[in-house]
Design an enzyme around this catalytic site. Structure first.
Site, PDB file in Angstrom:
ATOM      1  N   HIS A 294       0.861  -1.186   0.000  1.00  0.00           N
ATOM      2  CA  HIS A 294       0.000   0.000   0.000  1.00  0.00           C
ATOM      3  C   HIS A 294       0.892   1.229   0.000  1.00  0.00           C
ATOM      4  CE1 HIS A 294      -1.145   3.174   2.950  1.00  0.00           C
ATOM      5  NE2 HIS A 294      -2.134   3.327   2.106  1.00  0.00           N
TER       6      HIS A 294
ATOM      7  N   THR B 141      -0.033   9.175  -0.654  1.00  0.00           N
ATOM      8  CA  THR B 141       0.320  10.490  -0.117  1.00  0.00           C
ATOM      9  C   THR B 141      -0.845  11.419  -0.405  1.00  0.00           C
ATOM     10  OG1 THR B 141       1.406  11.581  -1.982  1.00  0.00           O
ATOM     11  CG2 THR B 141       2.772  10.098  -0.666  1.00  0.00           C
TER      12      THR B 141
END
Lengths: 304, 304
Positions: B141, B144
């Site tokens: 995973h 941002t």
């Protein structure tokens, strides 16, 4: 009454509450025994008609595992027994009975009738979720519970989750639950059916979990014998109707596409139980047995 | 700082906030393009080495689907693009970019820095979850995000979820993230690694989701160029390290038992995302795109 509201229950605790607790727990165990026997009989009857698809499996048998609820101070806190079967009709079916007691965490107590001033609780329940091998046999859930704080009430229900909806199955299932309700109060079935549709709904998908059934909570009519009899009637109605729905379909074949639909439907089932289910939240917040609480999750699910 | 705390962020919004929003969104799109190209190259390289197990699949290609966020009053509310690939190395990988704006619901606004008095928000992010076919290739995973209310901050991170933990993979992954952090502040990697371990944890299972990585939120050091550069460095570190981990394992065979472990690990992944993940909750509460939010869920998962 929506799931978010906390009702003011009318009745004080009766003097014989301990006898009522014991009788309810004993009934949960006896219903569990009869359900397990009925489901094992279906496993025997089924033979290996689907061996080409699921492999040559033996008739399933329930495996029972007792568990004790850990208590922070080492005191007795109750426990339960999980009964789990992985069979050739029922890919995974769990039937849990439990009788636990303790104190609600302060945040949680505020939302519970009769627990504001005194966070002690006692709760006994039977909870069943069946995920059949065949996409043509609907999945099902049934639960009844008796919860005692400084108030006492019954809750529960049952709902059907077909992968391939079938009008006859739905009608048969709803009719059995309606008959159980109507013996008590003709206003209950429409109310508890609507509550079920409201409860087993995935708002983020804008879709129902299945075809519904009934859901009720905070049942305290002032006649505790009658309330207990209704909870038993819901269990009996489930036991009376679901095995017939299984037998109606358990010899039918299915396609790969049927299986794919089933696995997607099961993904939605997992979403509901993890995102929204009150029983799951209750169990995880009261240090329940994780394996028992999450036994409802499907043996295999897809998010393609 | 734990996930439950709401910090007081120091900096006022800068005059050039709109230019910063635009630059961040553009960078999310460009990172998405490079990640998609890198993953498609792996699909090409892999050939049909696992055809006997997964069937003769063609090299996967990302399919992009734009979506608009519905707005209650019909006004512009942003949107995004999902990019989804189902391939022979990546059983399911989704890379979402989005840039949305609107008003937080009052209950939700209270928990968000800078939204108490004015519930308007703007948020842009890139979010990726990869579920490989092979149990020998770890899932991953990366995210941002840049969020602007009357404050503005970056958040994100990346974590690795192997089904069959491998010390070299873990060390390589952590080293890449550490290098990215250390270029900014030597205190960040230990802090953000611990935050990741704390965040990607399933309390009901008493187990970690995977082997961790980094997690950070509410990053506002007072130097907005540097904060933005750090968020970019996290994305670059991911793109620099993960393809090599995939290539290290993507030709290895696996056993049925390896696959079973992977499906169980994916069940835990689904539990975490549905029970605890803040991004999932944020998305569902802000009317995000359901398919995009739940794209992280595994293609197939088991609760045996």
């Amino acid at each position: 009454m929506s799931a978010a509201e906390k009702p003011n229950l009318p009745s004080p605790l009766p003097a014989d509450i301990d006898a009522r607790k014991a009788a309810t727990s004993a009934w949960h165990e006896s219903l569990r025994d009869r359900i397990c026997a009925a489901f094992e009989a279906i496993e025997d009857e089924a033979g290996d008609v689907h061996a080409a698809r699921i492999g040559p499996l033996a008739a399933g048998r329930f495996v029972r595992t007792p568990w004790r609820r850990p208590s922070p101070d080492g005191a007795e806190a109750g426990g339960g027994v999980t009964a789990m079967m992985k069979g050739r009709v029922f890919e995974k079916v769990g039937v849990n009975v439990s009788a636990v007691h303790g104190r609600f965490a302060p945040e949680f107590a505020k939302a519970i009738p009769g627990a504001d001033a005194d966070p002690r609780f006692w709760a006994s329940g039977i909870s069943l979720v069946a995920h059949p091998q065949s996409p043509r046999v609907p999945a099902v859930h049934m639960n009844t519970r008796f919860i005692v704080t400084q108030k006492a009430w019954f809750g529960g229900g049952s709902d059907l989750t077909p992968s391939l909806p079938d009008a006859v199955d739905s009608a048969t299932f709803h009719a059995a639950l309606k008959a159980a309700c109507d013996r008590f109060d003709p206003s209950w079935h429409p109310r508890f059916k609507a509550w079920c549709d409201d409860y087993f709904y995935l708002p983020h998908r804008k879709e129902a979990r299945g075809v519904g059934g009934i859901f009720f909570d905070w049942l305290d009519t002032g006649d505790r014998d009658r309330d207990a009899a209704f909870a038993r009637a819901v269990g009996e109605a489930f036991l009376g109707v679901y095995p017939g729905i299984v037998r109606r379909h358990f010899r039918e074949g299915w396609s790969d596409d049927d299986r794919r639909r089933q696995l997607v439907r099961r993904g939605r089932y997992a979403e509901f139980n993890l995102l929204y289910d009150r029983g799951t939240q209750f169990g995880l917040k009261t240090d329940g047995n994780v394996e028992a609480i999450l036994m409802s999750l499907p043996p295999l699910a897809a998010w393609p």
